[in-house]
Scaffold this active site. Structure first.
Site, PDB file in Angstrom:
ATOM      1  N   TYR A 179     -11.378 -22.104  21.222  1.00  0.00           N
ATOM      2  CA  TYR A 179     -10.227 -21.670  22.034  1.00  0.00           C
ATOM      3  C   TYR A 179     -10.279 -22.232  23.464  1.00  0.00           C
TER       4      TYR A 179
ATOM      5  N   SER B 234     -19.926 -15.044  31.192  1.00  0.00           N
ATOM      6  CA  SER B 234     -18.942 -13.993  30.942  1.00  0.00           C
ATOM      7  C   SER B 234     -19.093 -12.877  31.959  1.00  0.00           C
TER       8      SER B 234
ATOM      9  N   ASN C  54     -16.270 -21.537  14.037  1.00  0.00           N
ATOM     10  CA  ASN C  54     -15.134 -20.672  14.423  1.00  0.00           C
ATOM     11  C   ASN C  54     -13.959 -21.524  14.904  1.00  0.00           C
TER      12      ASN C  54
ATOM     13  N   ASN D  67     -19.634 -27.222  15.433  1.00  0.00           N
ATOM     14  CA  ASN D  67     -20.031 -27.076  14.020  1.00  0.00           C
ATOM     15  C   ASN D  67     -18.925 -26.442  13.180  1.00  0.00           C
ATOM     16  N   LEU D  68     -17.782 -26.200  13.771  1.00  0.00           N
ATOM     17  CA  LEU D  68     -16.606 -25.636  13.093  1.00  0.00           C
ATOM     18  C   LEU D  68     -16.861 -24.233  12.535  1.00  0.00           C
TER      19      LEU D  68
ATOM     20  N   TYR E 137     -24.721  -9.884  22.441  1.00  0.00           N
ATOM     21  CA  TYR E 137     -23.902 -11.002  22.932  1.00  0.00           C
ATOM     22  C   TYR E 137     -24.048 -11.148  24.447  1.00  0.00           C
TER      23      TYR E 137
ATOM     24  N   LYS F 213     -25.836 -14.172  27.137  1.00  0.00           N
ATOM     25  CA  LYS F 213     -25.232 -14.827  28.311  1.00  0.00           C
ATOM     26  C   LYS F 213     -26.137 -14.638  29.529  1.00  0.00           C
TER      27      LYS F 213
ATOM     28  N   THR G 191     -19.193 -10.062  31.269  1.00  0.00           N
ATOM     29  CA  THR G 191     -20.020  -9.040  30.618  1.00  0.00           C
ATOM     30  C   THR G 191     -21.417  -8.956  31.244  1.00  0.00           C
TER      31      THR G 191
ATOM     32  N   GLY H  49     -18.311   1.681  24.351  1.00  0.00           N
ATOM     33  CA  GLY H  49     -18.768   0.528  25.142  1.00  0.00           C
ATOM     34  C   GLY H  49     -17.747   0.029  26.144  1.00  0.00           C
ATOM     35  N   ASP H  50     -16.489   0.492  26.052  1.00  0.00           N
ATOM     36  CA  ASP H  50     -15.468   0.033  27.006  1.00  0.00           C
ATOM     37  C   ASP H  50     -15.649   0.682  28.376  1.00  0.00           C
TER      38      ASP H  50
ATOM     39  N   ASN I  65     -10.910 -12.090  31.209  1.00  0.00           N
ATOM     40  CA  ASN I  65     -10.329 -11.961  29.862  1.00  0.00           C
ATOM     41  C   ASN I  65      -9.346 -13.102  29.585  1.00  0.00           C
TER      42      ASN I  65
HETATM   43  P1  NAD Z   1     -14.514 -19.969  20.200  1.00  0.00           P
HETATM   44  O1  NAD Z   1     -15.275 -19.274  19.115  1.00  0.00           O
HETATM   45  O2  NAD Z   1     -13.074 -20.193  20.003  1.00  0.00           O
HETATM   46  O3  NAD Z   1     -15.204 -21.367  20.544  1.00  0.00           O
HETATM   47  C1  NAD Z   1     -16.586 -21.591  20.396  1.00  0.00           C
HETATM   48  C2  NAD Z   1     -16.738 -22.881  19.592  1.00  0.00           C
HETATM   49  O4  NAD Z   1     -18.135 -23.172  19.467  1.00  0.00           O
HETATM   50  C3  NAD Z   1     -16.173 -22.774  18.184  1.00  0.00           C
HETATM   51  O5  NAD Z   1     -15.348 -23.899  17.947  1.00  0.00           O
HETATM   52  C4  NAD Z   1     -17.398 -22.790  17.278  1.00  0.00           C
HETATM   53  O6  NAD Z   1     -17.132 -23.428  16.041  1.00  0.00           O
HETATM   54  C5  NAD Z   1     -18.387 -23.557  18.127  1.00  0.00           C
HETATM   55  N1  NAD Z   1     -19.803 -23.228  17.902  1.00  0.00           N
HETATM   56  C6  NAD Z   1     -20.384 -22.016  17.849  1.00  0.00           C
HETATM   57  N2  NAD Z   1     -21.712 -22.136  17.666  1.00  0.00           N
HETATM   58  C7  NAD Z   1     -21.972 -23.474  17.604  1.00  0.00           C
HETATM   59  C8  NAD Z   1     -23.135 -24.237  17.426  1.00  0.00           C
HETATM   60  N3  NAD Z   1     -24.337 -23.660  17.263  1.00  0.00           N
HETATM   61  N4  NAD Z   1     -23.050 -25.587  17.405  1.00  0.00           N
HETATM   62  C9  NAD Z   1     -21.849 -26.191  17.567  1.00  0.00           C
HETATM   63  N5  NAD Z   1     -20.692 -25.512  17.721  1.00  0.00           N
HETATM   64  C10 NAD Z   1     -20.759 -24.168  17.750  1.00  0.00           C
HETATM   65  O7  NAD Z   1     -14.778 -19.128  21.546  1.00  0.00           O
HETATM   66  P2  NAD Z   1     -14.106 -19.275  22.969  1.00  0.00           P
HETATM   67  O8  NAD Z   1     -13.308 -18.060  23.204  1.00  0.00           O
HETATM   68  O9  NAD Z   1     -13.495 -20.599  23.116  1.00  0.00           O
HETATM   69  O10 NAD Z   1     -15.399 -19.163  23.877  1.00  0.00           O
HETATM   70  C11 NAD Z   1     -16.073 -20.301  24.367  1.00  0.00           C
HETATM   71  C12 NAD Z   1     -17.290 -19.849  25.148  1.00  0.00           C
HETATM   72  O11 NAD Z   1     -16.842 -18.991  26.196  1.00  0.00           O
HETATM   73  C13 NAD Z   1     -18.289 -19.056  24.339  1.00  0.00           C
HETATM   74  O12 NAD Z   1     -19.588 -19.400  24.772  1.00  0.00           O
HETATM   75  C14 NAD Z   1     -17.972 -17.630  24.696  1.00  0.00           C
HETATM   76  O13 NAD Z   1     -19.087 -16.783  24.566  1.00  0.00           O
HETATM   77  C15 NAD Z   1     -17.553 -17.772  26.148  1.00  0.00           C
HETATM   78  N6  NAD Z   1     -16.671 -16.694  26.604  1.00  0.00           N
HETATM   79  C16 NAD Z   1     -15.539 -16.384  25.906  1.00  0.00           C
HETATM   80  C17 NAD Z   1     -14.723 -15.353  26.347  1.00  0.00           C
HETATM   81  C18 NAD Z   1     -13.493 -14.951  25.573  1.00  0.00           C
HETATM   82  O14 NAD Z   1     -13.029 -13.826  25.752  1.00  0.00           O
HETATM   83  N7  NAD Z   1     -12.910 -15.812  24.744  1.00  0.00           N
HETATM   84  C19 NAD Z   1     -15.051 -14.643  27.502  1.00  0.00           C
HETATM   85  C20 NAD Z   1     -16.194 -14.998  28.197  1.00  0.00           C
HETATM   86  C21 NAD Z   1     -17.007 -16.025  27.738  1.00  0.00           C
HETATM   87  C1  WQD Z   2      -9.186  -5.367  26.515  1.00  0.00           C
HETATM   88  C2  WQD Z   2      -8.598  -3.973  26.687  1.00  0.00           C
HETATM   89  C3  WQD Z   2      -9.576  -2.346  25.227  1.00  0.00           C
HETATM   90  C4  WQD Z   2      -8.057  -4.067  21.496  1.00  0.00           C
HETATM   91  C5  WQD Z   2     -14.204  -8.586  25.525  1.00  0.00           C
HETATM   92  C6  WQD Z   2     -15.694  -8.749  25.581  1.00  0.00           C
HETATM   93  C7  WQD Z   2     -16.079  -9.541  26.803  1.00  0.00           C
HETATM   94  C8  WQD Z   2     -15.313 -10.865  26.859  1.00  0.00           C
HETATM   95  C9  WQD Z   2     -13.850 -10.678  26.681  1.00  0.00           C
HETATM   96  C10 WQD Z   2     -16.660 -12.624  25.923  1.00  0.00           C
HETATM   97  C11 WQD Z   2      -9.646  -2.871  26.657  1.00  0.00           C
HETATM   98  C12 WQD Z   2      -8.118  -2.539  24.892  1.00  0.00           C
HETATM   99  C13 WQD Z   2      -8.355  -3.828  22.825  1.00  0.00           C
HETATM  100  C14 WQD Z   2      -7.210  -3.149  20.792  1.00  0.00           C
HETATM  101  C15 WQD Z   2      -6.993  -1.859  22.810  1.00  0.00           C
HETATM  102  N1  WQD Z   2     -15.722 -11.761  25.826  1.00  0.00           N
HETATM  103  N2  WQD Z   2      -7.829  -2.751  23.466  1.00  0.00           N
HETATM  104  N3  WQD Z   2      -6.716  -2.098  21.493  1.00  0.00           N
HETATM  105  O1  WQD Z   2     -13.370  -5.574  25.817  1.00  0.00           O
HETATM  106  O2  WQD Z   2     -12.374  -6.343  28.018  1.00  0.00           O
HETATM  107  O3  WQD Z   2     -13.762  -7.893  26.704  1.00  0.00           O
HETATM  108  O4  WQD Z   2     -13.597  -9.885  25.505  1.00  0.00           O
HETATM  109  O5  WQD Z   2     -17.423 -12.810  26.810  1.00  0.00           O
HETATM  110  O6  WQD Z   2     -17.464  -9.741  26.733  1.00  0.00           O
HETATM  111  O7  WQD Z   2     -16.285  -7.457  25.621  1.00  0.00           O
HETATM  112  O8  WQD Z   2     -11.519  -7.328  25.887  1.00  0.00           O
HETATM  113  O9  WQD Z   2      -9.462  -7.757  24.607  1.00  0.00           O
HETATM  114  O10 WQD Z   2     -11.314  -6.435  23.518  1.00  0.00           O
HETATM  115  O11 WQD Z   2     -10.018  -5.393  25.356  1.00  0.00           O
HETATM  116  O12 WQD Z   2      -6.538  -0.877  23.384  1.00  0.00           O
HETATM  117  O13 WQD Z   2      -6.955  -3.305  19.582  1.00  0.00           O
HETATM  118  O14 WQD Z   2      -7.734  -3.713  25.569  1.00  0.00           O
HETATM  119  O15 WQD Z   2      -9.954  -1.019  25.083  1.00  0.00           O
HETATM  120  O16 WQD Z   2      -9.220  -1.873  27.552  1.00  0.00           O
HETATM  121  P1  WQD Z   2     -12.784  -6.645  26.614  1.00  0.00           P
HETATM  122  P2  WQD Z   2     -10.561  -6.782  24.746  1.00  0.00           P
END
Ligand code: NAD
Ligand code: WQD
Length: 340
Positions: free
Chosen positions: A11, A124, A35, A32-33, A148, A152, A126, A291-292, A178
């Site tokens: 993403y 993150s 996700n 590695n596809l 998770y 990080k 987090t 956990g929220d 987010n």
């Molecule tokens: P995503 O799952 O869409 O993208 C991650 C990609 O990495 C995927 O395409 C997956 O196939 C690939 N991948 C996973 N493990 C792998 C491996 N061992 N080798 C090669 N490819 C691998 O997730 P995203 O939302 O795009 O997140 C990207 C990064 O940002 C992640 O590290 C995630 O933890 C971090 N992040 C995401 C969010 C969020 O809310 N989306 C928030 C904070 C941090």
């Molecule tokens: C947002 C708000 C929920 C779903 C998570 C990870 C965080 C980061 C981003 C990677 C909250 C509420 C949600 C639903 C709802 N990821 N909610 N109904 O929890 O802030 O963060 O994603 O690093 O580490 O914890 O994001 O989108 O899950 O929730 O009411 O079906 O929406 O309670 O208030 P969150 P979220």
């Protein structure tokens, strides 16, 4: 510059590949596809007009990843590859520690071996744990509540130690809030497998009729309308934040919040979605999710000051683009059963 983007078909990685290409960089993708879908590579070509080099390799596989470094003169790395589902990480901690921590170690090791000094890491918000918002980069790492988040925090510590031992190594730890929304073309966006955990993809699937009803997790928080408040950031703004961070890398470790600095409640987001897109999102109030926290938003001033970057897109653009992508997407998402 030639930049290796791990997780570049995911993403956030895919949107960043677009902005890197637009800013004149050459992108090499490793994913590695696990996700993501190969189809995204074609979408990137459609958007940018460039065919990016792609390797289907797991970044925990040192030898296979080393071949990519040997084949290209990599000048910098953006390390997105990782597993990201909080709940799954509680059930499968070893998979998360193995994939996320070993992936970071492997990529950092190869950077040192191949003289690559520029490293941008997907961290993150987090890592702040449950400290009170606004969250500042200078706060100590908080108590993470799941494996998770721990991966990080551990990756941040590992990369910090690597820079101490290698003074030319320049690392930017980007703490995302987010991420939501999609590219304005509607060609790439967030496409989670199965039933989404995160709010925005859940909302778009309810709007599309793929899920019956949004469950709003709690309306008795100490927030203006009682529902949880988060700092939603448009994924294209986030991608642009990566370009800015990369182009301003300095030796040592720098930490940046990538958020808007503005909190939005669950109900505000749902109402904005309906107002902007003219589509109803049925919802019901459900118990709080374990956990929220009530409120989580960034102090975003450091990135503005040091990178000259700030998020420009507001909630309207976020809900509009998320819906455009969902409306345009065909595929397997409608095949899972409704749950109540
Ligand atoms: P995503 O799952 O869409 O993208 C991650 C990609 O990495 C995927 O395409 C997956 O196939 C690939 N991948 C996973 N493990 C792998 C491996 N061992 N080798 C090669 N490819 C691998 O997730 P995203 O939302 O795009 O997140 C990207 C990064 O940002 C992640 O590290 C995630 O933890 C971090 N992040 C995401 C969010 C969020 O809310 N989306 C928030 C904070 C941090
Ligand atoms: C947002 C708000 C929920 C779903 C998570 C990870 C965080 C980061 C981003 C990677 C909250 C509420 C949600 C639903 C709802 N990821 N909610 N109904 O929890 O802030 O963060 O994603 O690093 O580490 O914890 O994001 O989108 O899950 O929730 O009411 O079906 O929406 O309670 O208030 P969150 P979220």
């Amino acid at each position: 510059m030639k930049i290796l983007v791990t997780g570049g078909l995911g993403y956030i990685g895919s949107h960043t590949c677009v902005e890197l290409a637009k800013n004149g960089h050459t992108v090499v993708i490793v994913d590695n596809l696990s996700n993501s879908k190969l189809e995204t590579l074609d979408r990137l070509t459609e958007i940018t007009g460039a065919r990016m080099a792609f390797y289907r390799v797991d970044v925990t596989d040192y030898r296979a990843t080393a071949e990519i470094f040997a084949a290209h003169t990599i000048e910098g790395v953006m390390h997105f590859a990782g597993l990201k589902a909080v709940g799954e990480s509680v059930e499968q901690p070893l998979a998360y520690y193995y994939n996320n921590v070993l992936g970071t170690i492997t990529i950092a090791k190869l950077c040192l071996e191949y003289g690559v000094n520029k490293f941008v890491f997907s961290s993150s918000a987090t890592v702040y744990g449950d400290q009170a918002s606004p969250l500042y980069e200078d706060m100590a790492l908080g108590q993470t509540t799941n494996p998770y988040g721990e991966t990080k925090a551990m990756s941040e510590r590992i990369l910090t130690d690597v820079t101490k031992a290698n003074p030319r190594f320049a690392v930017s730890l980007l703490r995302y809030f987010n991420p939501v929304g999609a590219h304005e073309s509607g060609l790439i966006g967030e496409d989670p497998n199965g039933i989404p955990n995160n709010l925005m993809p859940y909302v778009t699937r309810v709007a599309k009729g793929l899920l019956p009803c949004l469950r709003v997790f709690g309306n008795d928080y100490d927030t203006p309308d009682g529902t949880g408040v988060r700092d939603y950031i448009h994924v294209v703004d986030l991608a642009l934040g990566h370009v800015a961070a990369f182009e301003n890398l300095q030796p040592g470790v720098s930490i940046f919040n990538l958020g808007t600095g503005k909190g939005t409640s669950v109900l505000e987001l749902v109402h904005a979605f309906t107002a902007e897109n003219g589509v109803a999102v049925p919802y019901e109030i459900a118990p709080r999710r374990v956990g929220d926290v009530a409120t989580c938003f960034a102090d975003a001033s450091r990135a503005a000051r040091d990178l000259g970057w700030r998020a420009k897109r507001g909630i309207r653009e976020m809900v509009r683009d998320a819906w455009r992508f969902e409306s345009a997407t065909k595929g397997t998402k409608g095949t899972f059963p409704f749950v109540r």
